[in-house]
Design a protein around this motif. Structure first.
Motif, short mmCIF file in Angstrom:
data_model
loop_
_atom_site.label_atom_id
_atom_site.label_comp_id
_atom_site.label_asym_id
_atom_site.label_seq_id
_atom_site.Cartn_x
_atom_site.Cartn_y
_atom_site.Cartn_z
N GLU A 23 0.84 -1.20 0.00
CA GLU A 23 0.00 0.00 0.00
C GLU A 23 0.88 1.26 0.00
OE1 GLU A 23 -3.35 -0.03 -0.36
OE2 GLU A 23 -3.11 -2.20 -0.57
N ASP A 24 0.26 2.39 -0.33
CA ASP A 24 1.00 3.65 -0.44
C ASP A 24 1.78 3.99 0.82
OD1 ASP A 24 0.12 4.04 -3.04
OD2 ASP A 24 -1.56 5.32 -2.47
N ILE A 38 2.92 -0.68 -7.64
CA ILE A 38 1.51 -0.85 -7.99
C ILE A 38 0.87 -1.64 -6.85
CG2 ILE A 38 -0.18 -1.73 -9.64
CD1 ILE A 38 1.98 -1.70 -11.81
N PRO A 39 0.06 -0.98 -6.00
CA PRO A 39 -0.59 -1.73 -4.93
C PRO A 39 -1.38 -2.92 -5.48
CG PRO A 39 -0.87 0.63 -4.58
CD PRO A 39 -0.26 0.44 -5.95
N MET A 40 -1.38 -4.02 -4.72
CA MET A 40 -1.99 -5.27 -5.19
C MET A 40 -3.37 -5.07 -5.79
SD MET A 40 -2.49 -8.89 -3.17
CE MET A 40 -3.95 -8.51 -2.24
N ARG A 46 -3.68 -1.82 -13.93
CA ARG A 46 -2.39 -1.24 -14.30
C ARG A 46 -1.39 -2.27 -14.85
NH1 ARG A 46 -0.21 2.26 -9.45
NH2 ARG A 46 1.43 2.61 -11.00
N VAL A 47 -1.85 -3.50 -15.09
CA VAL A 47 -0.94 -4.56 -15.51
C VAL A 47 -0.20 -4.23 -16.80
CG1 VAL A 47 -2.62 -5.96 -16.79
CG2 VAL A 47 -0.67 -7.07 -15.64
N GLU A 48 -0.77 -3.35 -17.63
CA GLU A 48 -0.10 -2.98 -18.88
C GLU A 48 1.20 -2.22 -18.64
OE1 GLU A 48 -2.50 0.46 -17.67
OE2 GLU A 48 -3.03 -1.65 -17.88
N GLU A 49 1.45 -1.78 -17.41
CA GLU A 49 2.72 -1.13 -17.09
C GLU A 49 3.86 -2.14 -17.00
OE1 GLU A 49 2.46 1.68 -13.79
OE2 GLU A 49 0.31 1.91 -14.21
N LEU A 50 3.53 -3.42 -16.98
CA LEU A 50 4.54 -4.48 -16.94
C LEU A 50 4.76 -5.03 -18.34
CD1 LEU A 50 3.30 -6.45 -13.81
CD2 LEU A 50 5.23 -4.87 -13.92
N ASP A 51 5.99 -5.45 -18.61
CA ASP A 51 6.35 -6.06 -19.88
C ASP A 51 6.26 -7.58 -19.72
OD1 ASP A 51 7.55 -7.13 -22.13
OD2 ASP A 51 9.26 -5.76 -22.10
N PRO A 52 5.35 -8.25 -20.46
CA PRO A 52 5.23 -9.70 -20.31
C PRO A 52 6.49 -10.47 -20.69
CG PRO A 52 3.80 -8.89 -22.07
CD PRO A 52 4.43 -7.70 -21.43
#
Length: 108
Positions: A23-24, A38-40, A46-52
Motif C-alpha cells: 500500500e501507499d 503498484i498496490p496489489m 495497471r498490468v499494462e505497465e509491466l512487460d510480459p
C-alpha cells in the motif's frame, strides 16, 4: 496449479525489475530505489505497465501478497518470481532503501 518460483533477496541482481505491491503508506516509509509501485488491488487496471517479456520480482512486506500477485501474473502469461520474506528480508539483509517521507527508510 501454477508452479510459483520463490527467490531470496540475495538473488535479485542489480537492474532487476522489482514490482512492489504494498500500500501507499508502506511504500512511502521505505522501498527499493527504482522499483515499480503498484498496490496489489490496483494491479488488474495497471498490468499494462509491466512487460510480459521481462522477468519481474514481486515484493510485499513479508511475502503473502506478492505470492498471490505472482500466481495471478503467471496465470496471465507473465514471468514473475515471489521474493521470499519480502521487504522485511530486504531490510534484514542490509539492502539499500529509500523513503518518500523524509525519514529513515523502514518497513511498515
Amino acid at each position: 496449479m501454477t508452479e510459483i518460483e520463490n527467490v531470496d533477496v540475495e538473488s535479485i541482481g542489480a537492474g532487476a525489475k522489482v514490482l512492489d505491491v504494498r500500500e501507499d503508506y508502506e511504500w512511502e516509509a521505505g522501498h527499493i530505489e527504482g522499483a515499480l509501485h503498484i498496490p496489489m488491488n490496483d494491479l488488474p487496471e495497471r498490468v499494462e505497465e509491466l512487460d510480459p517479456d521481462e522477468d519481474v520480482y514481486v515484493i510485499c512486506r513479508s511475502g503473502g501478497r506478492s505470492f498471490r500477485v505472482v500466481q495471478w501474473l503467471v496465470g496471465n502469461g507473465y514471468t514473475a518470481m515471489n521474493v521470499s520474506g519480502g521487504m522485511g528480508a530486504w531490510l534484514e539483509a542490509g539492502k539499500p532503501m529509500v523513503a518518500d517521507n523524509g525519514q529513515e527508510p523502514t518497513v511498515k
